[in-house]
Design an enzyme around this catalytic site. Structure first.
Site, PDB file in Angstrom:
ATOM      1  N   LYS A 265       0.920  -1.155   0.030  1.00 36.47           N
ATOM      2  CA  LYS A 265       0.092  -0.164   0.021  1.00 36.47           C
ATOM      3  C   LYS A 265       0.830   1.209   0.012  1.00 36.47           C
ATOM      4  O   LYS A 265       0.679   2.373  -0.735  1.00 36.47           O
ATOM      5  CB  LYS A 265      -0.905  -0.182   1.312  1.00 36.47           C
ATOM      6  CG  LYS A 265      -1.901  -1.195   1.400  1.00 36.47           C
ATOM      7  CD  LYS A 265      -2.570  -1.032   2.691  1.00 36.47           C
ATOM      8  CE  LYS A 265      -2.305  -1.228   3.904  1.00 36.47           C
ATOM      9  NZ  LYS A 265      -1.499  -2.303   4.144  1.00 36.47           N
TER      10      LYS A 265
ATOM     11  N   ARG B 152      11.631  -6.359   4.919  1.00 32.07           N
ATOM     12  CA  ARG B 152      11.306  -4.851   4.675  1.00 32.07           C
ATOM     13  C   ARG B 152      12.274  -4.233   5.884  1.00 32.07           C
ATOM     14  O   ARG B 152      12.444  -4.730   7.046  1.00 32.07           O
ATOM     15  CB  ARG B 152      10.011  -4.653   4.932  1.00 32.07           C
ATOM     16  CG  ARG B 152       9.642  -3.196   4.960  1.00 32.07           C
ATOM     17  CD  ARG B 152       8.344  -2.975   4.409  1.00 32.07           C
ATOM     18  NE  ARG B 152       7.280  -3.139   5.660  1.00 32.07           N
ATOM     19  CZ  ARG B 152       6.015  -2.767   5.540  1.00 32.07           C
ATOM     20  NH1 ARG B 152       5.304  -2.507   4.330  1.00 32.07           N
ATOM     21  NH2 ARG B 152       5.070  -2.960   6.542  1.00 32.07           N
TER      22      ARG B 152
HETATM   23  P1  AMP Z   1       0.822   0.174   9.186  1.00 31.62           P
HETATM   24  O1  AMP Z   1       2.222   0.946   9.294  1.00 31.62           O
HETATM   25  O2  AMP Z   1      -0.122   0.827   8.391  1.00 31.62           O
HETATM   26  O3  AMP Z   1       1.313  -1.195   9.023  1.00 31.62           O
HETATM   27  O4  AMP Z   1       0.709   0.529  10.767  1.00 31.62           O
HETATM   28  C1  AMP Z   1       1.363   0.208  11.941  1.00 31.62           C
HETATM   29  C2  AMP Z   1       0.539  -0.103  13.112  1.00 31.62           C
HETATM   30  O5  AMP Z   1      -0.119   1.263  13.339  1.00 31.62           O
HETATM   31  C3  AMP Z   1      -0.429  -0.979  13.047  1.00 31.62           C
HETATM   32  O6  AMP Z   1       0.025  -2.175  13.375  1.00 31.62           O
HETATM   33  C4  AMP Z   1      -1.369  -0.545  14.162  1.00 31.62           C
HETATM   34  O7  AMP Z   1      -0.860  -0.662  15.533  1.00 31.62           O
HETATM   35  C5  AMP Z   1      -1.329   1.176  13.870  1.00 31.62           C
HETATM   36  N1  AMP Z   1      -2.206   1.435  13.049  1.00 31.62           N
HETATM   37  C6  AMP Z   1      -2.004   2.059  11.597  1.00 31.62           C
HETATM   38  N2  AMP Z   1      -3.260   2.442  11.187  1.00 31.62           N
HETATM   39  C7  AMP Z   1      -4.344   2.159  12.038  1.00 31.62           C
HETATM   40  C8  AMP Z   1      -5.729   2.506  11.880  1.00 31.62           C
HETATM   41  N3  AMP Z   1      -6.272   2.613  10.756  1.00 31.62           N
HETATM   42  N4  AMP Z   1      -6.329   1.883  13.035  1.00 31.62           N
HETATM   43  C9  AMP Z   1      -5.793   1.307  14.209  1.00 31.62           C
HETATM   44  N5  AMP Z   1      -4.420   1.155  14.299  1.00 31.62           N
HETATM   45  C10 AMP Z   1      -3.548   1.748  13.307  1.00 31.62           C
END
Ligand code: AMP
Length: 215
Positions: A13, A127
């Site tokens: 993404k 990564r």
């Molecule tokens: P990501 O970089 O998108 O994988 O996000 C890393 C971490 O941030 C996730 O594992 C969640 O703990 C938190 N997080 C990011 N976006 C969200 C969201 N929309 N809702 C809840 N937690 C989020």
């Protein structure tokens, strides 16, 4: 363009969002990047979010909706936005729908990037991410290493493995994805907004989006 990017952690993404910003100046809005920035800066938001993130759990919906309500009203969103990692739960998707109606914003599509599980697992373990909260460039030790080992090509900061990218946290994040986030595919299908793209390369995803939106 105004898109939601759906897909498991490691589906690409963030990479797709960065490539799309170059097409028409739409901004990438990554809730994960915003939260990691807040954790590093030690803000109240960061302190609240940190433990959930380390475990690979989702942070509470109320925290995320507060961030997004402000972010979507910033002037740079007028050209368009790419929501990367948000919404992550059905309540977030329902709240987002109401928020967009209130702001008079219409989404173009919710794009589901569908990548086989083996590819996802391999990608997440290899990564690496720039630790500078302003940059957070993404690398891969196998397919896209930085020119100088451990140093970001773009800003010179250290390139590290994220704390939630240990094997244990990864399998927890994938289980959380299946339980809480995968149902959004059906939600956006019902809304008539879903574009499903089965593709391993980010370029193929970009092509499918361009074709769908006539760009
Ligand atoms: P990501 O970089 O998108 O994988 O996000 C890393 C971490 O941030 C996730 O594992 C969640 O703990 C938190 N997080 C990011 N976006 C969200 C969201 N929309 N809702 C809840 N937690 C989020």
């Amino acid at each position: 363009m105004k898109l939601i990017l759906l897909g498991a952690p490691g589906a690409g993404k963030g990479t797709v969002a960065k490539l799309l910003t170059a097409i028409d100046g739409s901004v990438q809005i990554s809730t994960g990047d915003i939260l990691r920035g807040a954790v590093q800066a030690g803000t109240e938001l960061g302190k609240e979010a940190e433990e959930y993130m380390k475990r690979g759990d989702l942070v509470p919906d109320s925290l995320i909706m507060g961030i997004m309500e402000k972010r979507l009203q910033e002037p740079d969103c007028e050209k368009g936005f790419l929501l990367d990692g948000f919404p992550r739960t059905i309540p977030q998707a329902e709240e987002l729908k109401k928020l967009l109606e209130r702001l008079g914003i219409t989404l173009d599509k919710a794009v589901n990037i569908d990548v086989p599980r083996e590819v996802i697992l391999d990608r997440l373990c290899t990564r690496r991410t720039c630790e500078n909260p302003e940059c957070q460039a993404i690398y891969n030790v196998k397919s896209n290493p930085p020119k100088q080992e451990g140093i970001c090509d773009k800003c010179g900061a250290r390139v590290v493995q994220r704390e939630d990218e240990t094997e244990e946290a990864i399998s927890h994040r994938l289980a959380t994805y299946n339980e809480k986030t995968a149902p959004l595919i059906g939600f956006y299908e019902k809304e008539g907004l879903l574009l499903n793209v089965e593709a391993v390369s980010s370029d193929a995803v970009i092509e499918a989006i361009r074709k769908e939106l006539g760009l």
